[in-house]
Design a protein around this motif. Structure first.
Motif, PDB file in Angstrom:
ATOM      1  N   ASN A 129       0.827  -1.211   0.000  1.00 38.01           N
ATOM      2  CA  ASN A 129       0.000   0.000   0.000  1.00 38.01           C
ATOM      3  C   ASN A 129       0.862   1.262   0.000  1.00 38.01           C
ATOM      4  OD1 ASN A 129      -2.415   1.362  -0.176  1.00 38.01           O
ATOM      5  ND2 ASN A 129      -2.824   1.331   2.024  1.00 38.01           N
ATOM      6  N   LYS A 130       1.919   1.221  -0.805  1.00 33.23           N
ATOM      7  CA  LYS A 130       2.779   2.385  -1.006  1.00 33.23           C
ATOM      8  C   LYS A 130       2.656   2.823  -2.458  1.00 33.23           C
ATOM      9  CE  LYS A 130       6.267   1.028   2.442  1.00 33.23           C
ATOM     10  NZ  LYS A 130       6.203   2.225   3.294  1.00 33.23           N
ATOM     11  N   GLU A 131       2.630   4.134  -2.688  1.00 31.58           N
ATOM     12  CA  GLU A 131       2.464   4.630  -4.053  1.00 31.58           C
ATOM     13  C   GLU A 131       3.712   4.359  -4.874  1.00 31.58           C
ATOM     14  OE1 GLU A 131       2.415   8.973  -5.857  1.00 31.58           O
ATOM     15  OE2 GLU A 131       0.440   8.494  -5.039  1.00 31.58           O
ATOM     16  N   ASN A 132       3.512   3.792  -6.046  1.00 32.86           N
ATOM     17  CA  ASN A 132       4.602   3.543  -6.985  1.00 32.86           C
ATOM     18  C   ASN A 132       3.981   3.435  -8.365  1.00 32.86           C
ATOM     19  OD1 ASN A 132       6.689   2.637  -8.591  1.00 32.86           O
ATOM     20  ND2 ASN A 132       7.368   1.049  -7.185  1.00 32.86           N
ATOM     21  N   LEU A 133       4.192   4.430  -9.197  1.00 30.10           N
ATOM     22  CA  LEU A 133       3.586   4.458 -10.519  1.00 30.10           C
ATOM     23  C   LEU A 133       4.601   4.143 -11.611  1.00 30.10           C
ATOM     24  CD1 LEU A 133       1.214   7.542 -10.175  1.00 30.10           C
ATOM     25  CD2 LEU A 133       0.792   5.147  -9.614  1.00 30.10           C
ATOM     26  N   ASP A 134       5.727   3.523 -11.226  1.00 30.14           N
ATOM     27  CA  ASP A 134       6.710   3.060 -12.206  1.00 30.14           C
ATOM     28  C   ASP A 134       6.269   1.684 -12.689  1.00 30.14           C
ATOM     29  OD1 ASP A 134       8.235   5.332 -11.849  1.00 30.14           O
ATOM     30  OD2 ASP A 134       9.414   4.448 -10.240  1.00 30.14           O
ATOM     31  N   VAL A 135       5.563   1.658 -13.804  1.00 35.19           N
ATOM     32  CA  VAL A 135       4.951   0.427 -14.293  1.00 35.19           C
ATOM     33  C   VAL A 135       5.959  -0.332 -15.159  1.00 35.19           C
ATOM     34  CG1 VAL A 135       3.027  -0.567 -15.574  1.00 35.19           C
ATOM     35  CG2 VAL A 135       2.700   1.541 -14.261  1.00 35.19           C
ATOM     36  N   ASP A 136       6.323  -1.532 -14.715  1.00 38.07           N
ATOM     37  CA  ASP A 136       7.240  -2.405 -15.457  1.00 38.07           C
ATOM     38  C   ASP A 136       6.460  -3.615 -15.958  1.00 38.07           C
ATOM     39  OD1 ASP A 136       9.620  -0.922 -15.123  1.00 38.07           O
ATOM     40  OD2 ASP A 136       9.823  -1.672 -13.081  1.00 38.07           O
ATOM     41  N   ILE A 137       6.517  -3.837 -17.263  1.00 36.05           N
ATOM     42  CA  ILE A 137       5.762  -4.905 -17.901  1.00 36.05           C
ATOM     43  C   ILE A 137       6.727  -5.915 -18.504  1.00 36.05           C
ATOM     44  CG2 ILE A 137       4.097  -5.464 -19.723  1.00 36.05           C
ATOM     45  CD1 ILE A 137       2.892  -3.893 -17.399  1.00 36.05           C
ATOM     46  N   VAL A 138       6.429  -7.199 -18.306  1.00 36.52           N
ATOM     47  CA  VAL A 138       7.192  -8.276 -18.937  1.00 36.52           C
ATOM     48  C   VAL A 138       6.254  -9.043 -19.865  1.00 36.52           C
ATOM     49  CG1 VAL A 138       8.326 -10.486 -18.555  1.00 36.52           C
ATOM     50  CG2 VAL A 138       8.951  -8.527 -17.154  1.00 36.52           C
ATOM     51  N   VAL A 139       6.741  -9.302 -21.069  1.00 35.06           N
ATOM     52  CA  VAL A 139       5.960 -10.013 -22.087  1.00 35.06           C
ATOM     53  C   VAL A 139       6.670 -11.319 -22.416  1.00 35.06           C
ATOM     54  CG1 VAL A 139       5.066  -9.914 -24.448  1.00 35.06           C
ATOM     55  CG2 VAL A 139       5.138  -7.838 -23.060  1.00 35.06           C
ATOM     56  N   GLU A 140       5.942 -12.425 -22.344  1.00 35.71           N
ATOM     57  CA  GLU A 140       6.511 -13.699 -22.777  1.00 35.71           C
ATOM     58  C   GLU A 140       6.413 -13.767 -24.295  1.00 35.71           C
ATOM     59  OE1 GLU A 140       6.332 -17.031 -19.275  1.00 35.71           O
ATOM     60  OE2 GLU A 140       4.652 -16.949 -20.668  1.00 35.71           O
ATOM     61  N   GLY A 141       7.328 -13.117 -24.944  1.00 30.41           N
ATOM     62  CA  GLY A 141       7.327 -12.999 -26.390  1.00 30.41           C
ATOM     63  C   GLY A 141       8.165 -11.805 -26.778  1.00 30.41           C
ATOM     64  N   ASP A 142       7.853 -11.221 -27.913  1.00 28.28           N
ATOM     65  CA  ASP A 142       8.608 -10.073 -28.422  1.00 28.28           C
ATOM     66  C   ASP A 142       8.076  -8.787 -27.790  1.00 28.28           C
ATOM     67  OD1 ASP A 142       9.837  -8.048 -29.848  1.00 28.28           O
ATOM     68  OD2 ASP A 142       9.713  -9.088 -31.767  1.00 28.28           O
ATOM     69  N   GLY A 143       8.783  -8.286 -26.794  1.00 23.84           N
ATOM     70  CA  GLY A 143       8.339  -7.086 -26.091  1.00 23.84           C
ATOM     71  C   GLY A 143       8.315  -5.865 -26.980  1.00 23.84           C
ATOM     72  N   VAL A 144       9.253  -5.780 -27.931  1.00 23.40           N
ATOM     73  CA  VAL A 144       9.300  -4.627 -28.831  1.00 23.40           C
ATOM     74  C   VAL A 144       8.089  -4.621 -29.749  1.00 23.40           C
ATOM     75  CG1 VAL A 144      10.590  -3.528 -30.697  1.00 23.40           C
ATOM     76  CG2 VAL A 144      11.807  -4.443 -28.712  1.00 23.40           C
ATOM     77  N   ALA A 145       7.774  -5.779 -30.342  1.00 19.29           N
ATOM     78  CA  ALA A 145       6.586  -5.865 -31.209  1.00 19.29           C
ATOM     79  C   ALA A 145       5.320  -5.569 -30.418  1.00 19.29           C
ATOM     80  CB  ALA A 145       6.505  -7.255 -31.842  1.00 19.29           C
ATOM     81  N   PHE A 146       5.259  -6.048 -29.189  1.00 22.17           N
ATOM     82  CA  PHE A 146       4.111  -5.764 -28.321  1.00 22.17           C
ATOM     83  C   PHE A 146       3.971  -4.262 -28.104  1.00 22.17           C
ATOM     84  CE2 PHE A 146       2.364  -4.863 -24.147  1.00 22.17           C
ATOM     85  CZ  PHE A 146       1.230  -5.658 -24.092  1.00 22.17           C
TER      86      PHE A 146
END
Length: 896
Positions: free
Chosen positions: A497-514
């Protein structure tokens, strides 16, 4: 023949959808495949069966069905006798549904599936597009289904399209009074009292990792419709499995409800002489007391609740391989580089053997580096399919002593199960078993969140905009058929319950194409780094979301930057620095809110502990030393005993010397930018980390005093609202290093590869400021205070941060007052007279202008001039000799 049907135990959404589908298929027969829920059954028997022309299954020639229209269902197992019809060659299937596609779903030549609150909504929007007019009775039946499946438009699954559909139906005469009368079932006073007793007695029994709720009560007289109480309690408490046991008169009644396939309510009730189906069953027991039933039920549950764990749930994927013709040296490099113990050997995608690190090490020892692995691999091994049960796996791994079992599907390697995977599974007892298609989640102790709980945390703790972005990311993942996760510190801080708006996304595939696909759909810019498989989404307001392909890192030497290969999310999380940063939340719609915890992150959050994932963590990346301390102090956690031992060993071995100065400086910068950096700096000093950067930065330095003085100086400056920025990290860095002499700070700047613009402040300005400070401190108390022009001359070349360093280090109040006077009053003083006006006075532009204006500034600072007229008179008096009579262009040549 066309037939419209739905699932067994049909509800009002089924009824309304079938009536709506009849408008699209006018000649079709409407047939329920089996029983209906009680409220629908009573309504159906009294009204709908005759008003809308429903048929019974026995009245239909199933062999004559050529087209099957399914509403609110797409599983063959849920459509009763129509399952065989659906599987018969030549039968055309049309599907209208609002549920996500699941494994084993039927396929149709026409599929209209939307993630909305009800299937009625799907069909209503088709009516809106095709401008189909419905009667008031049809609109009422459809509204009934929409209201039931959306909780009268209050459930969290309700969408804007559901409201639009409701509006359309209301416009076409839907009668809300009828809807309310049929949906709202008021409890009698006796039922309310009985429900309160059930709530008070409810307990949770964990059977093979599944939480089963049991509630009981006693009443001397008969109370009707206790199944309604089971539904009420199940919905109120959000229970997956519930058994209510009530003694009424001389009998004990049991009602069972289950949402899990692992708990078959009908089979369990058959042990007590009752029956039913998998999700709902009941019985009336005559020959046992309430106590006897309560004592026997756990035993029956132990026998019948058998979660079918399969290799699919435990396996890791993708799997690193070596080919049969690669050399032993190649295999040795793969095993060492990726820090794994076993790899399968493949020949044209077929698994033909297994090779272990131990075997390879022996081969290298005997000089077989250049031999192909096919010569030494283990070719006698077991392999399994994704559907192989854990019991079979256990036998292979334990009895056959095979530590690594390839998982093969259709001759293709799809995963692997290791002995460690099996041990973790056997040791884990928290949470429910994975459903079909889910991945293995291992929560090693601590709290275990269900996906519903995570969804509530997302709704309650994240801003609406972030919620929307996460949902949009999941939707793009579904469209591209790739798994998408939000990971790391964002997840950790949401749980805390601490504010953190640094959104990190991992894609099982080609992250650049995503990222490129997402940016095209949502109007973002995208900055790609194809070498690393990463990208950054940049919104118009500069909000950023980091996207990365799931990857594995390996280090060629201690302290080096890692090389990267694509991998699974599990392997991606394994490269994280600390367990608390290894959590991930699935964003795909079917698994939205599913929390992945392979490495005990939840446990360590509960324990408030900072722990590394493996013993070489600080060897591979020594900068984790700084991050461990930063997270410890920011979160109020404690570095684990073993982790602290590994940390101090890394410092003692001099591993920080192998790291580039720029990376160390970045870590220090982040620490000094924390809200309270002192505890982290003190901790680093006590661990002898700072002294590795320079011997003078030892634990003997009174950092607490320095930082307190700097903080008070900066707080004072902030209250001035000068509009001139102050970099707080730089102030802290200046006071932290103020014990160093000029050569010492120069060496530190070189070691940390600090940027030139900061070197001027840290070396030259700092040295000059400390010299001025020493001179001011040595002034005798009775000496005349320095003139304002002198203060200006001394302090003007110095940055705000250096001035605050002087303020913090000054021992005399008078010196602090002089620095304060400069910052608050003298710093912005300027002459009124400008260069243009000097020209009007007869001076030629040139270097003399700077001399005149500087002198004039000094006069103004010392209150020798006050007005523009004073300044003109001062300049003419001091510099204007001989300009009269010589013309304005010659006047500037006069001597001062």
């Amino acid at each position: 023949m066309d037939v419209i049907t739905t699932h067994i135990n049909a509800d009002f959404d089924c009824l309304g959808s079938m009536i709506a589908a009849r408008r699209l298929y006018p000649g079709a027969e409407m047939v329920f495949p089996g029983g209906q829920e009680r409220s629908l059954r009573e309504f159906f028997l009294n009204s709908a069966q005759y008003a809308f022309g429903f048929k019974r299954v026995r009245d239909i020639d199933l062999d004559a069905v050529t087209r099957l229209i399914l509403v609110d269902v797409r599983q063959a197992s849920r459509i009763g006798p129509f399952a065989d019809v659906a599987k018969r060659p030549g039968v055309d299937i049309h599907i209208y549904d609002h549920h996500t596609v699941k494994k084993g779903s039927l396929k149709g030549s026409l599929e209209v599936v939307e993630p909305v609150g009800s299937t009625v909504t799907v069909l209503t929007h088709i009516f809106m597009q095709k401008q189909v007019k419905v009667s008031a009775d049809e609109a009422t039946m459809m509204m009934l289904g929409l209201y039931e499946d959306t909780g009268s438009l209050t459930f969290h699954t309700t969408t804007v399209r559901d409201y639009q559909a409701a509006s359309y139906l209301l416009e076409h005469g839907a009668n809300l009074n009828i809807v309310a009368d049929l949906i709202v079932q008021e409890l009698t006073p006796e039922q309310v009292r009985l429900l309160n007793d059930l709530i008070a007695s409810r307990t949770i029994l964990n059977i093979h990792g599944i939480n089963i709720a049991i509630a009981h009560a006693t009443v001397d007289h008969f109370v009707g419709d206790i199944a309604t109480l089971a539904h009420k309690l199940k919905d109120m408490e959000n229970l997956d499995v519930l058994f209510i046991i009530i003694r009424m008169e001389s009998r004990v009644f049991i009602v069972a409800r289950s949402r899990l396939k692992e708990v078959h309510a009908g089979d369990i009730m058959s042990e007590f002489g009752g029956g039913g189906h998998a999700s709902a069953a009941s019985c009336a027991v005559r020959d046992m007391t309430l106590v006897q039933v309560l004592e026997r039920l756990p035993t029956v549950l132990q026998e019948h609740v058998q979660p079918q764990w399969e290799a699919l749930h435990l396996m890791s994927t993708p799997v690193k391989t070596v080919t049969i013709d690669q050399t032993v040296a190649d295999a040795h490099q793969v095993l060492s580089r990726l820090n794994i113990n076993t790899v399968p050997v493949v020949n044209k995608q077929e698994v033909v053997g297994i090779i272990s690190r131990q075997l390879v090490d022996k081969a290298v020892y005997h000089g077989l580096q250049k031999q192909p692995v096919g010569e030494i691999m283990t070719s006698d091994f077991h392999q399994v399919t994704p559907q192989t049960t854990v019991a079979v796996l256990k036998s292979m791994i334990v009895e056959s002593n095979q530590r690594f079992v390839p998982v093969v599907d259709g001759g293709k390697l799809v995963g692997a199960v290791t002995r460690t995977d099996l041990l973790r599974h056997l040791a884990s007892s928290a949470g429910t078993p994975p459903r079909s298609g889910e991945r293995s989640l291992v929560s090693r102790g601590g709290r275990s969140y269900k996906s519903g709980q995570i969804q509530r945390l997302i709704r309650n703790r994240l801003p609406p905009r972030i919620q929307d972005i996460l949902a949009q990311l999941g939707k793009i993942g579904d469209e591209l058929n790739v798994a998408v996760f939000v990971v790391g510190g964002f997840v950790r801080d949401m749980l805390l319950n601490k504010e953190n708006l640094d959104v990190d996304i991992v894609v099982e595939g080609d992250g650049v194409a995503f990222a490129e696909r997402f940016s095209g759909d949502h109007g973002c810019r995208v900055r790609c780094h194809r070498k690393f498989g990463t990208a950054v989404l940049i919104y118009p307001d500069d909000f950023k979301v980091d996207i990365a392909s799931a990857r594995m890192e390996y280090y060629l030497k201690p302290g080096a930057l890692p090389d990267i290969e694509h991998s699974s999310v599990k392997m991606d999380l394994s490269r994280r620095d600390f367990t608390i940063n290894t959590l991930a939340i699935s964003l795909n719609q079917e698994a939205y809110g599913e929390l992945l915890d392979y490495y005990g992150g939840q446990r360590d959050i509960d324990d408030k502990a900072i722990r590394v994932l493996h013993n070489l963590s600080f060897v591979e990346d020594p900068t984790r030393v700084f991050r461990a301390v930063r997270f410890e102090q920011r979160l109020g956690f404690q570095i684990g005993k073993q982790t602290e031992h590994l940390l101090t060993s890394a410092v003692r071995l001099g591993l920080l010397d192998k790291v580039s100065g720029k990376r160390i400086f970045t870590e220090l910068y982040l620490i000094l930018n924390e809200r309270r950096p002192l505890p982290a700096i003190t901790r680093l000093a006590k661990m002898n980390v700072l002294s590795t950067l320079h011997p003078a930065l030892s634990k003997k330095v009174d950092y607490a005093r320095f930082f307190d003085e700097a903080r008070r100086a900066m707080d004072w400056y902030d209250l001035l609202y000068t509009g001139q920025p102050c970099e707080r990290w730089l102030c802290y860095f200046l006071v932290c290093t103020s014990v160093l002499d000029r050569p010492g700070i120069r060496n530190l700047c070189e070691r940390l590869q600090i940027m030139p613009r900061y070197r001027d402040i840290l070396i030259d300005q700092r040295s000059k400021a400390l010299g001025i400070l020493r001179q001011l401190e040595r002034r005798n108390p009775g000496t005349r205070p320095p003139r304002n022009s002198s203060l200006y001359r001394w302090f003007q070349p110095l940055s705000t941060e250096v001035l605050l360093l002087m303020m913090a280090r000054a021992k005399k109040e008078s010196v602090r007052q002089w620095i304060s006077r400069y910052i608050t009053h003298l710093r912005t003083v300027q002459p009124i007279l400008t260069g243009h006006e000097l020209e009007n006075l007869g001076f030629l532009p040139g270097p003399q202008f700077r001399t005149i204006l500087d002198d004039l500034l000094g006069a103004r600072l010392d209150d020798r001039v006050a007005t523009l007229a004073d300044e003109k008179a001062y300049v003419l008096r001091k510099y204007g000799k001989g300009i009269s009579g010589r013309g304005t262009r010659d006047a500037g040549c006069g001597k001062s």
